[in-house]
Design an enzyme around this catalytic site. Structure first.
Site, PDB file in Angstrom:
ATOM      1  N   ASN A  20       0.871  -1.173   0.000  1.00 23.99           N
ATOM      2  CA  ASN A  20       0.000   0.000   0.000  1.00 23.99           C
ATOM      3  C   ASN A  20       0.908   1.222   0.000  1.00 23.99           C
ATOM      4  OD1 ASN A  20      -1.793   2.057   0.535  1.00 23.99           O
ATOM      5  ND2 ASN A  20      -2.301   1.371   2.610  1.00 23.99           N
ATOM      6  N   LYS A  22       0.176   4.248  -0.333  1.00 18.71           N
ATOM      7  CA  LYS A  22      -0.458   5.441   0.246  1.00 18.71           C
ATOM      8  C   LYS A  22      -0.200   6.656  -0.665  1.00 18.71           C
ATOM      9  CE  LYS A  22      -0.198   3.256   4.725  1.00 18.71           C
ATOM     10  NZ  LYS A  22      -0.040   3.357   6.178  1.00 18.71           N
ATOM     11  N   HIS A 106      -9.466   1.398   4.798  1.00 20.70           N
ATOM     12  CA  HIS A 106      -8.193   1.515   5.512  1.00 20.70           C
ATOM     13  C   HIS A 106      -8.393   2.446   6.713  1.00 20.70           C
ATOM     14  CE1 HIS A 106      -4.096   2.653   6.485  1.00 20.70           C
ATOM     15  NE2 HIS A 106      -3.719   1.536   5.892  1.00 20.70           N
ATOM     16  N   GLU A 108      -6.731   4.773   7.849  1.00 22.67           N
ATOM     17  CA  GLU A 108      -6.495   6.203   7.589  1.00 22.67           C
ATOM     18  C   GLU A 108      -7.727   6.849   6.968  1.00 22.67           C
ATOM     19  OE1 GLU A 108      -2.794   5.642   5.518  1.00 22.67           O
ATOM     20  OE2 GLU A 108      -1.869   5.091   7.433  1.00 22.67           O
ATOM     21  N   GLU A 178      -5.508  -4.922  10.583  1.00 23.59           N
ATOM     22  CA  GLU A 178      -4.459  -3.936  10.810  1.00 23.59           C
ATOM     23  C   GLU A 178      -4.716  -3.203  12.123  1.00 23.59           C
ATOM     24  OE1 GLU A 178      -2.417  -2.682   6.925  1.00 23.59           O
ATOM     25  OE2 GLU A 178      -4.219  -1.467   7.107  1.00 23.59           O
ATOM     26  N   GLY A 184       2.558   2.111  10.779  1.00 17.54           N
ATOM     27  CA  GLY A 184       3.537   3.183  10.641  1.00 17.54           C
ATOM     28  C   GLY A 184       4.257   3.545  11.932  1.00 17.54           C
ATOM     29  N   SER A 224       3.440  -2.340  10.303  1.00 18.62           N
ATOM     30  CA  SER A 224       4.889  -2.444  10.505  1.00 18.62           C
ATOM     31  C   SER A 224       5.451  -3.816  10.138  1.00 18.62           C
ATOM     32  CB  SER A 224       5.259  -2.069  11.947  1.00 18.62           C
ATOM     33  OG  SER A 224       4.886  -0.724  12.212  1.00 18.62           O
TER      34      SER A 224
HETATM   35  P1  PGA Z   1       2.872   0.172   7.670  1.00 12.39           P
HETATM   36  O1  PGA Z   1       1.406   0.414   7.066  1.00 12.39           O
HETATM   37  O2  PGA Z   1       3.397  -1.091   7.071  1.00 12.39           O
HETATM   38  O3  PGA Z   1       3.655   1.378   7.273  1.00 12.39           O
HETATM   39  O4  PGA Z   1       2.708   0.052   9.153  1.00 12.39           O
HETATM   40  C1  PGA Z   1       0.514  -0.638   6.863  1.00 12.39           C
HETATM   41  C2  PGA Z   1      -0.778  -0.130   6.278  1.00 12.39           C
HETATM   42  O5  PGA Z   1      -1.220   0.957   6.645  1.00 12.39           O
HETATM   43  O6  PGA Z   1      -1.391  -0.793   5.418  1.00 12.39           O
END
Ligand code: PGA
Length: 262
Positions: A20, A22, A106, A108, A178, A184, A224
């Site tokens: 992803n 983003k 997601h 976010e 997630e 992140g 992560s």
């Molecule tokens: P990350 O993000 O691997 O940077 O923690 C995962 C995601 O948001 O899909």
């Protein structure tokens, strides 16, 4: 919960690892990344590999991926048919670009765009209507985990986001667990935490769908994921892949996650 012996799906589910990106990568940067990924991952057939660039790069990345073993995903789409919805992107438009998967709900988007389970379920149905495979994200915040509400939150999100999907559509749906506190942050869920949440989601699917369907749905872990923790996570019986954010922005780390998972 044990998988019924006659199904033995735990061994049959093919891993799916998706990047992803983003809101990262210009078209030029995206093309460099996919060229490198194609070289790094050319011989990997044991895993379904997906990249999800921003909308602006989908068209060019689609062309660059032709004939390769890497599939294309989008990061969101509208629940509506084409029409007067300024700035939105319809499923049909993604389909035209050879997009196969679409990330929905997601955290976010749930946080910044206030996307609800109801909207996610509408998007999921619209995705299936256009033969796109949704990757539906669910997960608890740190406050929710600490308050002992993880299962309640997951149940609400899974039931709400999958509402209206039939068995046939569910088989073509991927769920991404997630935990918001792991996205992140460099904090990965422990393998036990991940497996526990995945098994809980699987048990919900068993209640909602027929056995063959529930046991064939792939559940990705996200938050992560790194080359160093990929194998341990993927070795859990109900972890069927990964949704990777930060570590998918560099060819080497994403390729290593894929290779280390096998
Ligand atoms: P990350 O993000 O691997 O940077 O923690 C995962 C995601 O948001 O899909």
């Amino acid at each position: 919960m044990e998988c019924p012996e006659e199904l033995d799906m735990n061994k049959a589910r093919k891993l799916i690892i998706a990047g992803n990106w983003k809101m990262n990568k210009t078209v030029a940067e995206a093309l460099v990344l996919v060229q490198d990924l194609k070289l790094e991952l050319a011989n990997v057939n044991e895993v379904d590999i997906v990249v999800c660039p921003p909308f602006t790069a989908l068209s060019e990345v689609a062309i660059a991926l032709r004939g390769s073993n890497i599939r294309l995903g989008a990061q969101d789409m509208s629940e509506h048919k084409p029409g007067a919805y300024t700035s939105e992107i319809a499923a049909e438009m993604l389909k035209e670009l050879s997009v196969r998967y679409v990330i929905l709900g997601h955290s976010e988007r749930r946080q910044y765009q206030k996307e609800s389970d109801e909207v996610v379920s509408k998007k999921a149905r619209a995705a299936h209507a256009a033969s796109l495979q949704p990757i539906i994200c669910v997960g608890e915040t740190l406050a929710e985990r600490e308050a002992g509400q993880t299962e309640k939150i997951l149940e609400t999100q899974v039931l709400g986001s999958l509402a209206g999907l039939n068995n046939g559509q569910m088989v073509q749906t991927i769920i991404a667990y997630e935990p918001v506190w792991a996205i992140g942050t460099g904090k990965t869920a422990t393998t036990d935490q991940a497996q526990e949440a995945h098994a809980f989601i699987r048990a919900l699917l068993v209640k909602l769908y027929d056995d063959a369907t529930a046991w064939s749905v792939r559940i990705q872990y996200g938050g992560s994921v790194r080359p160093s923790n990929a194998l341990e996570l993927m070795s859990q019986p109900d972890v069927d892949g990964a949704l990777v954010g930060g570590a998918s922005l560099e060819a080497q780390s994403f390729a290593d996650i894929v290779k280390n998972s096998i």
